[in-house]
Design a protein around this motif. Structure first.
Motif, short mmCIF file in Angstrom:
data_model
loop_
_atom_site.label_atom_id
_atom_site.label_comp_id
_atom_site.label_asym_id
_atom_site.label_seq_id
_atom_site.Cartn_x
_atom_site.Cartn_y
_atom_site.Cartn_z
N LEU A 195 -3.91 -8.81 -1.34
CA LEU A 195 -3.32 -8.80 0.23
C LEU A 195 -3.47 -7.31 0.74
O LEU A 195 -3.88 -6.83 1.78
CB LEU A 195 -2.69 -9.43 0.63
N ILE A 196 -2.77 -6.50 -0.24
CA ILE A 196 -2.57 -5.57 -0.16
C ILE A 196 -4.01 -4.19 -0.13
O ILE A 196 -4.08 -3.76 0.48
CB ILE A 196 -1.67 -4.67 -1.21
N ASN A 197 -4.56 -4.59 -0.98
CA ASN A 197 -5.98 -3.85 -0.19
C ASN A 197 -7.07 -4.33 0.70
O ASN A 197 -7.32 -3.60 1.61
CB ASN A 197 -7.44 -3.81 -1.79
N LYS A 198 -6.58 -5.52 1.44
CA LYS A 198 -7.11 -6.01 2.34
C LYS A 198 -6.13 -4.94 3.69
O LYS A 198 -6.99 -4.54 4.91
CB LYS A 198 -6.81 -7.18 2.84
N ARG A 199 -5.08 -5.27 3.73
CA ARG A 199 -4.45 -4.40 4.31
C ARG A 199 -4.52 -2.48 4.43
O ARG A 199 -5.05 -2.13 5.34
CB ARG A 199 -2.17 -4.47 3.62
N ALA A 200 -5.11 -2.14 3.03
CA ALA A 200 -5.12 -0.95 2.81
C ALA A 200 -6.97 -0.94 3.66
O ALA A 200 -7.11 0.44 4.26
CB ALA A 200 -5.22 -0.76 1.68
N GLY A 201 -8.00 -1.23 3.60
CA GLY A 201 -8.76 -1.42 4.49
C GLY A 201 -8.67 -1.38 5.67
O GLY A 201 -9.47 -1.16 5.94
N LEU A 202 -8.41 -2.54 6.39
CA LEU A 202 -7.69 -2.65 7.67
C LEU A 202 -7.07 -0.96 8.04
O LEU A 202 -7.29 -0.67 9.11
CB LEU A 202 -6.75 -3.16 8.11
N VAL A 203 -6.20 -0.20 7.40
CA VAL A 203 -5.21 0.73 7.67
C VAL A 203 -6.42 2.20 7.58
O VAL A 203 -6.65 2.69 8.65
CB VAL A 203 -4.58 1.43 7.13
N GLN A 204 -7.63 1.87 7.42
CA GLN A 204 -8.85 2.89 6.88
C GLN A 204 -9.66 2.57 7.89
O GLN A 204 -9.87 3.34 9.07
CB GLN A 204 -9.48 2.30 5.00
#
Lengths: 96, 96
Positions: A23-32
């Motif tokens: 989920l933290i990586n999913k969030r990072a992808g969205l922020v990118q």
């Protein structure tokens, strides 16, 4: 008995850790993605008003056991790491 | 168009934030349970070997975009907050 109980709880914890990782990586992808859209629009990536709104949403929805101050601290760390990720992307873009 | 795109991404981000909030608190609840079991068994709550294993699992399963070092930093913050939560519980138990 208590060792079995401990093992069962630890298995659940490992499972939650992996879900958090994803989920933290999913969030990072969205922020990118957001960074790219803002970059195309010539907008600054760091938006303190938006960050405040996200923290307010955390406050409103926090049911514990973590205190809201602790949860805000953890999210600020995630925000900070995300911003650094966008800056890395930006540097890479400049190098191309 | 780009504003609509931004709004859609932000909605997704808000949703992920709330999922993260819930999952971090779920994790905290599990850590509290583990603390109780260990306390009954007279075991120390902080277990560096177990923490190392959790970080190794994060490393093995991290698919980015966050670097493993960043992810480990974030998890260490969560571990630290969880330990403080157990210590709070312990202090409360002593006060009863």
């Amino acid at each position: 008995m208590s060792n079995e109980e401990l093992e069962a709880l630890r298995e659940q914890l490992d499972d939650v850790n992996l879900q958090l990782l994803e989920l933290i990586n999913k969030r990072a992808g969205l922020v990118q993605e957001i960074g790219k859209v803002k970059s195309r629009a010539g907008q600054n990536r760091f938006d303190p008003v938006r960050e405040r709104k996200m923290l307010d949403m955390i406050t409103e929805n926090n049911e514990g056991p973590f205190e809201t101050s602790t949860m805000q601290h953890l999210f600020k760390q995630i925000f900070q790491a995300s911003l650094e990720l966008q800056e890395d992307d930006n540097r890479k873009a400049l190098l191309v």
